[in-house]
Design a protein around this motif. Structure first.
Motif, PDB file in Angstrom:
ATOM      1  N   TYR A   1       0.606  -1.305   0.214  1.00  0.00           N
ATOM      2  CA  TYR A   1       0.215  -0.040   0.129  1.00  0.00           C
ATOM      3  C   TYR A   1       1.062   1.498  -0.090  1.00  0.00           C
ATOM      4  N   LEU A   2      -0.089   2.462  -0.084  1.00  0.00           N
ATOM      5  CA  LEU A   2       0.777   3.662  -0.255  1.00  0.00           C
ATOM      6  C   LEU A   2      -0.088   4.723   0.445  1.00  0.00           C
ATOM      7  N   VAL A   3       0.478   5.536   1.171  1.00  0.00           N
ATOM      8  CA  VAL A   3       0.112   6.798   1.516  1.00  0.00           C
ATOM      9  C   VAL A   3       0.816   8.126   1.397  1.00  0.00           C
TER      10      VAL A   3
ATOM     11  N   GLY B   1      -8.138  -5.418  -9.023  1.00  0.00           N
ATOM     12  CA  GLY B   1      -8.585  -5.167  -7.452  1.00  0.00           C
ATOM     13  C   GLY B   1      -7.564  -4.080  -6.571  1.00  0.00           C
ATOM     14  N   LEU B   2      -7.515  -2.901  -7.658  1.00  0.00           N
ATOM     15  CA  LEU B   2      -6.696  -1.768  -6.481  1.00  0.00           C
ATOM     16  C   LEU B   2      -7.865  -0.414  -6.373  1.00  0.00           C
ATOM     17  N   ARG B   3      -7.822  -0.486  -5.121  1.00  0.00           N
ATOM     18  CA  ARG B   3      -9.002   0.054  -4.781  1.00  0.00           C
ATOM     19  C   ARG B   3      -8.226   2.008  -4.206  1.00  0.00           C
ATOM     20  N   VAL B   4      -8.756   2.353  -3.765  1.00  0.00           N
ATOM     21  CA  VAL B   4      -8.485   4.707  -3.077  1.00  0.00           C
ATOM     22  C   VAL B   4      -9.239   4.885  -2.544  1.00  0.00           C
ATOM     23  N   LEU B   5      -8.428   5.815  -1.127  1.00  0.00           N
ATOM     24  CA  LEU B   5      -8.936   6.128  -0.488  1.00  0.00           C
ATOM     25  C   LEU B   5      -8.411   7.720  -1.007  1.00  0.00           C
ATOM     26  N   ILE B   6      -9.275   8.995  -1.014  1.00  0.00           N
ATOM     27  CA  ILE B   6      -9.136  10.112  -1.038  1.00  0.00           C
ATOM     28  C   ILE B   6      -9.805  10.628   0.125  1.00  0.00           C
TER      29      ILE B   6
ATOM     30  N   VAL C   1      -3.884   5.110  -0.481  1.00  0.00           N
ATOM     31  CA  VAL C   1      -4.225   6.207   0.721  1.00  0.00           C
ATOM     32  C   VAL C   1      -3.716   7.954   0.049  1.00  0.00           C
ATOM     33  N   LEU C   2      -4.669   9.082  -0.212  1.00  0.00           N
ATOM     34  CA  LEU C   2      -4.468  10.016   0.146  1.00  0.00           C
ATOM     35  C   LEU C   2      -4.516  11.122   0.276  1.00  0.00           C
ATOM     36  N   LEU C   3      -4.064  11.524   1.335  1.00  0.00           N
ATOM     37  CA  LEU C   3      -3.913  12.358   2.384  1.00  0.00           C
ATOM     38  C   LEU C   3      -4.730  13.770   2.058  1.00  0.00           C
ATOM     39  N   SER C   4      -5.239  15.096   2.251  1.00  0.00           N
ATOM     40  CA  SER C   4      -5.070  16.240   1.618  1.00  0.00           C
ATOM     41  C   SER C   4      -4.537  16.877   0.458  1.00  0.00           C
TER      42      SER C   4
END
Length: 502
Positions: free
Chosen positions: A207-209, A435-440, A237-240
């Motif tokens: 995973y990458l954040v 299969g890739l999932r992304v949370l912004i 996961v992309l934060l701001s």
């Protein structure tokens, strides 16, 4: 309104190239620097220490986690095989079968990963980023209730020029090899690859954040790893994140720059009124991309449009009607941050406008001091990290630690495609891997990287089979919304769902 890529992030605060497959050392099992070096400026550089580690514990939800903290380095090589830089990382690992590994990057450009490490997801935390925090308060680490360590190993990467990471070439050459948009992605992607090889983790879930400009990096690194280095992320996961720099262009014609910031200003007002709820924000969002956008586009063709905008924007923001009228309902960020607290002699932060500091030059026509949050976070994070690395872990190095390097930001060179952002790479990475999932994830009050930009970006993406694979979540708070306990808890819950963790 319009700012260059790095100025928009750090100054207020982050595919041309050579053969990257040979950018970094293939053999990373020995220490990155075993002997003294002299850089191309002729300065003597002491070697970086060998990797050091210590066993620690942290308590989360009544459960004690025992883990190994490692501080070490990986070399960066040019196309001739010469070591041109050294990247320092901090890793937290636990024993266990099939544990995922998460790589974390902050932004700037010029920011180390200490903010994600000691603020958001690492096993220990230092207080910073909320109203009342003081730079001179003891930089004491304590257990982080929102750490992700319970369900993933963590590797925090400091890009060259940040933390203890360093270039071994002069500034001109470093700009070519490190301090530019595209090559930054390539060498950092290879760092991820080399850490996986060195630690035998190629078959782990990955995973990458990325936060802020790290959010700009995130889709590009994910896409590059997928298509060039043969490493696929399971989730991002992309934060701001700062995904689309061009969205702030043409503020004299396009309504988009003003649409991005109005909801965050309205959210801050709702919070001051103790009325901030998802339901209230739904109404703000719908007005912004409906009547507000339409009335701004009408311009002088409809003399009543500006009156409607001024009335509604005044209602949403609680600002002086005359201030809103003089701006035509188009609220410039820095002007707003002075205006909202002018009567108190204070300034709001663009990273969370409800975090304030005294204005030392209240009668100046423009703000003459730095950002309240940015000025307040460097001391606690630097002090905590230096003590942790040199004393707790025992990675003995006397060089300067750069939590936030304005020098790197000054040297940064934007490639021709920098203003294209990372939206194309986000779409392509999701399309490449079902299969890739992304949370912004965003804080509602953030005016540096407003949440509305990500809402509009994701709403324009094709569903690609399952629209829930890319989600935008917003929480009370600003750019570092995780500094608030409730928002951090909500984020951790959403991330666990992404990882499929219990």
């Amino acid at each position: 309104m319009r700012k260059s890529l790095q100025t928009a992030l750090l100054a207020a605060f982050v595919l041309a190239g050579f053969n990257t497959t040979s950018t970094l050392a293939a053999d990373t099992h020995k220490p990155a620097a075993a002997e003294d070096k002299t850089n191309s400026n002729g300065f003597h550089l002491p070697p970086l220490p060998a990797d050091a580690r210590v066993t620690q514990t942290t308590t989360v939800d009544g459960k004690t986690l025992k883990y190994t903290a490692t501080v070490g380095s990986l070399p960066v090589r040019d196309e001739k095989g010469e070591i041109t830089g050294e990247v320092v990382f901090t890793a937290y690992t636990m024993p266990g079968k099939d544990r995922p590994v998460t790589f974390a990057l902050n932004g700037g450009p010029g920011a180390s990963s200490v903010y994600l490490n000691f603020g958001a997801i690492g096993p220990k935390k230092v207080n910073f980023g909320v109203e009342g925090d003081m730079p001179s308060a003891p930089a004491t680490l304590h257990d982080n209730p929102g750490t992700w360590l319970g369900f993933t190993d963590l590797v925090f990467i400091d890009p060259v020029g940040t933390g203890y990471s360093r270039a071994l070439v002069d500034d001109k050459e470093a700009t070519k090899q490190f301090y530019s948009t595209d090559i930054d992605i390539k060498y950092l992607s290879r760092i991820v690859y080399d850490w996986l090889v060195k630690n035998g983790r190629m078959t782990s879930k990955k995973y990458l954040v990325g936060e802020s400009y790290g959010g700009f990096r995130g889709p590009r690194i994910t896409d590059y790893l997928q298509t060039q280095l043969g490493v696929a992320m399971n989730g991002v996961v992309l934060l701001s994140p700062y995904l689309d720099p061009a969205a702030s262009d043409d503020e004299n014609v396009s309504p988009l720059p003003w649409m991005l910031t109005l909801p965050s200003i309205a959210a801050a007002h709702l919070e001051r009124e103790h009325k901030l709820t998802p339901e209230a924000m739904t109404g703000v969002i719908e007005y912004t991309r409906g009547e507000y956008a339409s009335d701004l586009m009408r311009g002088r063709s409809d003399p009543q449009a500006t009156d409607r905008v001024v009335k509604k924007v005044t209602e949403l923001t609680g600002l002086d009607p005359l201030f809103v009228k003089r701006s035509g309902g188009r609220l410039e960020t820095q002007a707003y941050l002075r205006e909202v607290y002018r009567a108190e002699g204070r300034l709001g932060s663009r990273y969370d406008s409800n975090v304030t500091a005294w204005d030392p030059f209240p009668y100046a026509p423009r703000q003459q001091t730095g950002d309240p949050i940015l000025n307040g976070i460097i001391a606690p994070t630097t002090s905590a990290m230096v003590n942790f690395v040199t004393q707790t872990v025992g990675w003995k190095f006397e060089g300067r630690y750069n939590a936030l390097s304005y020098e790197v930001n000054k040297l940064w060179h934007e490639d021709d495609d920098a203003n294209k952002g990372s939206v194309s790479q986000l779409r392509e990475a999701v399309a490449n891997d079902p299969g890739l999932r992304v949370l912004i994830a965003h804080g509602w009050d953030d005016l540096s990287c407003p949440f509305m930009a990500s809402v509009l970006i994701v709403d324009q993406m094709p569903a690609m089979g399952d629209p829930t694979r890319v989600q935008v979540k917003s929480y009370p708070g600003g750019h570092m919304f995780y500094a608030r306990a409730d928002s951090q808890s909500a984020l951790t819950s959403d991330v666990k769902a992404l990882y499929g963790a219990k």
